[in-house]
Design a protein around this motif. Sequence first.
Motif, PDB file in Angstrom:
ATOM      1  N   LEU A 346      10.148  38.616  39.668  1.00 19.59           N
ATOM      2  CA  LEU A 346      10.656  38.256  41.606  1.00 19.59           C
ATOM      3  C   LEU A 346      12.189  39.245  42.057  1.00 19.59           C
ATOM      4  O   LEU A 346      12.392  39.488  40.826  1.00 19.59           O
ATOM      5  CB  LEU A 346      11.087  36.776  41.206  1.00 19.59           C
ATOM      6  CG  LEU A 346       9.391  35.712  41.560  1.00 19.59           C
ATOM      7  CD1 LEU A 346      10.518  35.317  41.378  1.00 19.59           C
ATOM      8  CD2 LEU A 346       8.153  36.434  42.075  1.00 19.59           C
ATOM      9  N   PRO A 347      11.966  39.161  42.643  1.00 17.63           N
ATOM     10  CA  PRO A 347      13.326  40.297  43.160  1.00 17.63           C
ATOM     11  C   PRO A 347      14.477  39.381  43.153  1.00 17.63           C
ATOM     12  O   PRO A 347      14.259  37.530  43.407  1.00 17.63           O
ATOM     13  CB  PRO A 347      13.365  40.635  44.508  1.00 17.63           C
ATOM     14  CG  PRO A 347      11.530  39.950  44.932  1.00 17.63           C
ATOM     15  CD  PRO A 347      11.425  39.763  43.413  1.00 17.63           C
ATOM     16  N   VAL A 353      15.496  30.649  45.503  1.00 16.98           N
ATOM     17  CA  VAL A 353      14.517  30.299  47.068  1.00 16.98           C
ATOM     18  C   VAL A 353      13.256  30.072  45.965  1.00 16.98           C
ATOM     19  O   VAL A 353      12.479  28.959  46.118  1.00 16.98           O
ATOM     20  CB  VAL A 353      14.748  31.043  48.051  1.00 16.98           C
ATOM     21  CG1 VAL A 353      13.107  29.712  49.052  1.00 16.98           C
ATOM     22  CG2 VAL A 353      15.492  31.325  48.736  1.00 16.98           C
ATOM     23  N   HIS A 354      12.183  31.135  45.868  1.00 14.17           N
ATOM     24  CA  HIS A 354      10.803  30.703  44.865  1.00 14.17           C
ATOM     25  C   HIS A 354      10.981  29.457  44.092  1.00 14.17           C
ATOM     26  O   HIS A 354       9.810  28.723  44.076  1.00 14.17           O
ATOM     27  CB  HIS A 354      10.931  32.064  44.383  1.00 14.17           C
ATOM     28  CG  HIS A 354       8.492  31.855  44.078  1.00 14.17           C
ATOM     29  ND1 HIS A 354       8.388  31.702  42.869  1.00 14.17           N
ATOM     30  CD2 HIS A 354       7.980  32.642  44.283  1.00 14.17           C
ATOM     31  CE1 HIS A 354       7.577  31.632  42.579  1.00 14.17           C
ATOM     32  NE2 HIS A 354       6.939  31.792  43.571  1.00 14.17           N
ATOM     33  N   GLY A 355      11.805  29.239  43.504  1.00 13.73           N
ATOM     34  CA  GLY A 355      11.495  28.592  42.432  1.00 13.73           C
ATOM     35  C   GLY A 355      12.141  27.073  43.204  1.00 13.73           C
ATOM     36  O   GLY A 355      11.339  25.834  43.009  1.00 13.73           O
ATOM     37  N   LYS A 360       9.610  21.937  44.741  1.00 11.56           N
ATOM     38  CA  LYS A 360       9.254  21.284  45.833  1.00 11.56           C
ATOM     39  C   LYS A 360       7.393  21.149  46.024  1.00 11.56           C
ATOM     40  O   LYS A 360       6.901  20.115  46.795  1.00 11.56           O
ATOM     41  CB  LYS A 360       8.787  21.695  47.814  1.00 11.56           C
ATOM     42  CG  LYS A 360      10.472  21.210  47.051  1.00 11.56           C
ATOM     43  CD  LYS A 360      11.563  22.009  48.638  1.00 11.56           C
ATOM     44  CE  LYS A 360      13.601  21.384  49.106  1.00 11.56           C
ATOM     45  NZ  LYS A 360      13.700  22.446  50.513  1.00 11.56           N
ATOM     46  N   PHE A 361       6.853  22.124  46.125  1.00 12.32           N
ATOM     47  CA  PHE A 361       4.667  22.081  46.255  1.00 12.32           C
ATOM     48  C   PHE A 361       4.203  21.082  44.865  1.00 12.32           C
ATOM     49  O   PHE A 361       3.952  20.167  44.952  1.00 12.32           O
ATOM     50  CB  PHE A 361       4.183  23.832  45.491  1.00 12.32           C
ATOM     51  CG  PHE A 361       3.125  23.482  45.265  1.00 12.32           C
ATOM     52  CD1 PHE A 361       2.572  23.003  46.619  1.00 12.32           C
ATOM     53  CD2 PHE A 361       2.446  23.944  44.234  1.00 12.32           C
ATOM     54  CE1 PHE A 361       0.948  23.550  46.193  1.00 12.32           C
ATOM     55  CE2 PHE A 361       1.270  24.069  44.225  1.00 12.32           C
ATOM     56  CZ  PHE A 361       0.390  23.701  45.327  1.00 12.32           C
ATOM     57  N   GLY A 362       5.364  21.442  43.942  1.00 12.08           N
ATOM     58  CA  GLY A 362       5.098  20.236  42.559  1.00 12.08           C
ATOM     59  C   GLY A 362       4.753  18.178  42.835  1.00 12.08           C
ATOM     60  O   GLY A 362       4.167  17.436  42.968  1.00 12.08           O
ATOM     61  N   VAL A 380       6.943  36.851  49.837  1.00 15.06           N
ATOM     62  CA  VAL A 380       6.373  36.403  48.028  1.00 15.06           C
ATOM     63  C   VAL A 380       6.461  37.949  48.139  1.00 15.06           C
ATOM     64  O   VAL A 380       5.615  38.454  48.194  1.00 15.06           O
ATOM     65  CB  VAL A 380       4.972  35.631  47.824  1.00 15.06           C
ATOM     66  CG1 VAL A 380       3.877  36.140  46.696  1.00 15.06           C
ATOM     67  CG2 VAL A 380       5.322  34.514  48.265  1.00 15.06           C
ATOM     68  N   THR A 381       7.573  38.401  46.825  1.00 19.95           N
ATOM     69  CA  THR A 381       7.485  39.657  46.751  1.00 19.95           C
ATOM     70  C   THR A 381       6.789  40.085  45.011  1.00 19.95           C
ATOM     71  O   THR A 381       8.406  38.814  44.432  1.00 19.95           O
ATOM     72  CB  THR A 381       8.504  40.794  47.159  1.00 19.95           C
ATOM     73  OG1 THR A 381       8.368  40.102  48.916  1.00 19.95           O
ATOM     74  CG2 THR A 381       8.686  42.538  47.094  1.00 19.95           C
TER      75      THR A 381
END
Length: 648
Positions: A346-347, A353-355, A360-362, A380-381
């Motif tokens: 990931l960049p 932010v992705h983590g 939060k999704f979990g 999503v990059t």
Amino acid sequence: MATDYSRLLRARWLTGLLLLISMLLWAGHGSLAYIKVASPLPVHTLLETATVVIFTSVFIVCWNAFGGARKKSSVILAVAFLCTAILGCMHALSFQGMPGFPDASDMHKSLLFWILSRSFIATTLLGLALSPEDSDVSPLQAYLVLIAGLLATAGWTYTVFAFSDLLPLTYIDTAGQTSFKIACEAGLTGINLITAYVLNRDIKQKQDAEKNTQRLQIDRASLFLAAMLLAISEVYFALYADSSDLFVVIGHVFQLFAAIAIYRGMVAVNIHTPYTSLAETSQNLARSAEELNLQRERLSRMIDTAIDGIITIDDTQTIILANPSAATLFGYEVNDLLGISLNTVLPERHRKVHGEHVRKFGETGATRRRMGGNFEDFYVTGVKANGDEFPIEASISSQFEAGKRYYTVIFRDITERKVAKEKMALYHDELTQLSAALQSIREEERKHIARELHDDLGQLLAALRMDLSLLQRDDVLSNKSQKTVSSMDQLLLTAITTLRRIATDLRPRALDEGGLYFALQTLQKDFSSRHGIHCELVANEEQLALDDARSTAIFRIVQESLTNVVRHADATEVDIRFERNPHLLRFTISDNGKGMDADDTRKARSFGLVGMRERVKAMQGEFKVESQPGEGTSLEIQLPLAATSDDL
């Protein structure tokens, strides 16, 4: 079921043989009365003790047949056979004047215990044959039934020992068995015969209620034999004269055989069933394990051959699974991806932010979600091994296993799609700009041509008509010439009128001289007079005080709409309404014509609607068409007033 029926046939043949022998013995009862047993006490005690031991075994198996998950049937049977064993033991202890018991009443007490124990076993077998509705019982309920049975047995025992004189007599020393005792034997014989009949009927009708493994397993053929043996034994016990009579021993032998048959019908089956079930369970487990391995191999092949990349991470975002497509997309080998952090691909600017998104999704408890689906937001990059970034379209799923949460991401590289989308957006913007430029050029050309027609050609025609008017006043002209000049004057007048109409259609002077409101008024009046269609304009001059570009665009939209009404609508009324607030100008054009289908608005040749839509889009407005066949058509346009003419 065929095996059950064959066992029943064998039991019936054996029962018939024993019944035939017994009937011969019963017929010769008088001649056999002289045969006595030399030592009846040890023989009777031994046979009764063996029966008690067998019934105790039945209790143990019925009580423990299902462990803690007991059934009502197993609990009742266990308690009944335990009580029967206890009463049988009391019968053996009091038989023939055991030590500690007065001789005068021992046989009476012994036979009372005998009747009680036989009644318990007879009614229990009948209840088992009837197969009532079964249900689960809790351990507490099971022990309460056991305690109640033991208390009832203790109560009967105390009653027999303490109040035997108050109970009906079963034996008299000088007379032997009483009629009460013989009547009880006859009743027990009847109950056992009914039990045998029910068991025989159920097997013949293939009504084996014990096929459910959650109920007590029984062998009905063995219980049929037991019921018949008990019935025969009761006859022997009803015919003997004294305790040393041979029939007493024969009756005890039949009773012992009946106990063995009960043991075979209940205990042996329930001992064998767990082992059989265990073997079947082992086979099922082996089969399930084999199927699981096959499914695992199939799933592994699907993951390995999938075109999309698949990655599974744990709650620490460590990669624990990656397929070859995922490794290829990121420029790694599969083994290189396993065990590393997801942040590696990931960049750096997106990692935190992705983590947080994943965490939060979990927490939401959702099982799946789409990620990065909007072309305008490629959050999503991915990052290749060489540092190149690329957009990803992905979906994420969540599962909770062994106390840990895992996330599986299925993704694909959409670089080509993104580039194509951006090119299409660029081409669309260029076409929109081109359309706006063409509209502007077209309008300028119209304005120029209208001005040339009106100012130059119109003036020339007006001057020519003036000269022709002077010529008409000359007296030298003959009547014929006068008529010719008059005709020429009418032609010039028609030409001037036509020229003005063409110039107005190209570019109404009212739009430049009086503004949009007066131009629309002129258009409304001319439309009604020319086509005979009632047209109503609801607006005021202040609402339509706009810049030249917007005024021209709105005028052309209204003009094109009225043209469409004439060509396609077959309408008799048209309504044009304007509404304005500080930020928005909204106007509708409605008719009562025949309307159109939704597909008609998307036809390739609907250039009128396309032109109107492009004009509205150039002004950052909204264009909406509502139409139903037979209900007319309505155009609704909303234009923001914040933009300036430079935006156009």
